[in-house]
Design a protein around this motif. Structure first.
Motif, PDB file in Angstrom:
ATOM      1  N   ARG A 187      40.856  36.059  40.151  1.00  0.00           N
ATOM      2  CA  ARG A 187      39.900  35.106  40.422  1.00  0.00           C
ATOM      3  C   ARG A 187      40.228  34.695  42.120  1.00  0.00           C
ATOM      4  O   ARG A 187      39.669  33.849  42.447  1.00  0.00           O
ATOM      5  CB  ARG A 187      39.838  34.017  39.678  1.00  0.00           C
ATOM      6  N   VAL A 188      41.243  35.076  42.696  1.00  0.00           N
ATOM      7  CA  VAL A 188      41.788  34.782  43.973  1.00  0.00           C
ATOM      8  C   VAL A 188      40.618  35.064  45.098  1.00  0.00           C
ATOM      9  O   VAL A 188      40.228  36.179  45.091  1.00  0.00           O
ATOM     10  CB  VAL A 188      43.080  35.281  44.576  1.00  0.00           C
ATOM     11  N   GLY A 228      53.878  35.401  43.430  1.00  0.00           N
ATOM     12  CA  GLY A 228      53.570  33.971  43.027  1.00  0.00           C
ATOM     13  C   GLY A 228      52.303  33.682  43.302  1.00  0.00           C
ATOM     14  O   GLY A 228      51.452  34.479  43.747  1.00  0.00           O
ATOM     15  N   PRO A 229      52.011  32.312  43.456  1.00  0.00           N
ATOM     16  CA  PRO A 229      50.771  31.907  43.781  1.00  0.00           C
ATOM     17  C   PRO A 229      50.137  32.258  45.064  1.00  0.00           C
ATOM     18  O   PRO A 229      50.863  32.291  45.943  1.00  0.00           O
ATOM     19  CB  PRO A 229      50.597  30.197  43.650  1.00  0.00           C
ATOM     20  N   LEU A 250      51.695  42.057  43.986  1.00  0.00           N
ATOM     21  CA  LEU A 250      51.132  41.274  43.331  1.00  0.00           C
ATOM     22  C   LEU A 250      51.552  40.742  42.055  1.00  0.00           C
ATOM     23  O   LEU A 250      51.496  39.633  41.814  1.00  0.00           O
ATOM     24  CB  LEU A 250      49.324  41.563  43.108  1.00  0.00           C
ATOM     25  N   GLY A 251      52.423  41.466  41.584  1.00  0.00           N
ATOM     26  CA  GLY A 251      53.207  40.976  40.319  1.00  0.00           C
ATOM     27  C   GLY A 251      54.285  40.168  40.523  1.00  0.00           C
ATOM     28  O   GLY A 251      54.677  39.562  39.767  1.00  0.00           O
ATOM     29  N   SER A 252      54.496  40.127  41.795  1.00  0.00           N
ATOM     30  CA  SER A 252      55.756  39.163  42.298  1.00  0.00           C
ATOM     31  C   SER A 252      55.766  38.221  43.168  1.00  0.00           C
ATOM     32  O   SER A 252      56.487  37.199  43.705  1.00  0.00           O
ATOM     33  CB  SER A 252      57.109  39.995  42.528  1.00  0.00           C
ATOM     34  N   ASP A 292      46.600  31.876  47.475  1.00  0.00           N
ATOM     35  CA  ASP A 292      45.248  31.068  47.468  1.00  0.00           C
ATOM     36  C   ASP A 292      44.080  32.069  48.185  1.00  0.00           C
ATOM     37  O   ASP A 292      42.892  31.518  48.128  1.00  0.00           O
ATOM     38  CB  ASP A 292      45.470  30.020  48.297  1.00  0.00           C
ATOM     39  N   HIS A 343      43.608  42.350  38.382  1.00  0.00           N
ATOM     40  CA  HIS A 343      44.982  41.664  38.225  1.00  0.00           C
ATOM     41  C   HIS A 343      44.966  40.325  37.270  1.00  0.00           C
ATOM     42  O   HIS A 343      44.147  39.357  37.674  1.00  0.00           O
ATOM     43  CB  HIS A 343      45.807  41.207  39.537  1.00  0.00           C
ATOM     44  N   PRO A 344      45.702  40.126  36.194  1.00  0.00           N
ATOM     45  CA  PRO A 344      45.612  39.188  35.387  1.00  0.00           C
ATOM     46  C   PRO A 344      46.013  37.855  36.057  1.00  0.00           C
ATOM     47  O   PRO A 344      45.335  36.797  35.648  1.00  0.00           O
ATOM     48  CB  PRO A 344      46.880  39.291  34.230  1.00  0.00           C
ATOM     49  N   ASP A 345      46.745  37.662  37.110  1.00  0.00           N
ATOM     50  CA  ASP A 345      47.135  36.492  37.801  1.00  0.00           C
ATOM     51  C   ASP A 345      46.387  36.281  38.962  1.00  0.00           C
ATOM     52  O   ASP A 345      46.237  35.099  39.464  1.00  0.00           O
ATOM     53  CB  ASP A 345      48.758  36.308  38.118  1.00  0.00           C
ATOM     54  N   HIS A 346      45.666  37.261  39.732  1.00  0.00           N
ATOM     55  CA  HIS A 346      44.985  37.046  40.853  1.00  0.00           C
ATOM     56  C   HIS A 346      43.661  37.449  40.739  1.00  0.00           C
ATOM     57  O   HIS A 346      42.951  37.435  41.956  1.00  0.00           O
ATOM     58  CB  HIS A 346      45.821  37.736  41.960  1.00  0.00           C
TER      59      HIS A 346
END
Length: 129
Positions: A81-82, A50-51, A46-48, A53, A76-79
Motif C-alpha cells: 500500500r506504499v 524496513g518501513p 523490499l524484504g529487508s 513511505d 508485497h505483504p509489507d509494502h
C-alpha cells in the motif's frame, strides 16, 4: 511517520545523473533515501528495507521492467500500500501502463524539480485526516 523521523523514500533510478540529482533534492528537504538499485534488487530489498513511505521509480535495469516492479510492490505483504511515484518518459502509453499497474502518481520526464518535490511531499507526507 512521526515529525522527528524523516520519511523514507526508496529511489529506483537507472540513470546515475538523474539519480544523484533526485537524491540531493530529497535529502535537502529532509527525506531519508534508500537506494533501490535495479528492479530485481528492489524486489529483494523490499524484504529487508524496513518501513518505506514512498517508492520513486525512474527506470529499472535489465531483468525486470518498471510495470513488473510496480506489480511486485503491490503484491508485497509489507509494502503493497506504499505510494509509488513513477517517472516515465513523456509518452502517454508509458503513463497509462504505469497507472494500470497501480502507481499512485506519474510525472513524465522531463519535469521541473519544484513539481517533483510537490508530488513527493503530497505522497510521502500526507496530511492527517
Amino acid at each position: 511517520m512521526s515529525g522527528d523521523t524523516p520519511s523514507r523514500i526508496l529511489l529506483v533510478a537507472r540513470e546515475t545523473t538523474l539519480k544523484d540529482l533526485l537524491e540531493r533534492l530529497l535529502l535537502s528537504r529532509g527525506f531519508s533515501v534508500v537506494d533501490g538499485g535495479t528492479g530485481v534488487d528492489t524486489v529483494v530489498l523490499l524484504g529487508s528495507a524496513g518501513p518505506i513511505d514512498l517508492v520513486i521509480c525512474e527506470r529499472t535495469g535489465p531483468g525486470l521492467d518498471e510495470v513488473a516492479l510496480f506489480e511486485e510492490i503491490r503484491r508485497h505483504p509489507d509494502h503493497g500500500r506504499v505510494p509509488i511515484l513513477a517517472l516515465p518518459p513523456a509518452n502517454p502509453e508509458c503513463t497509462v501502463r504505469a497507472l494500470e499497474a497501480g502507481v499512485s502518481d506519474c510525472l513524465a520526464k522531463p519535469f521541473h524539480p519544484t513539481e517533483f518535490m510537490a508530488r513527493v511531499e503530497r505522497l510521502a507526507r500526507p496530511t492527517a485526516a
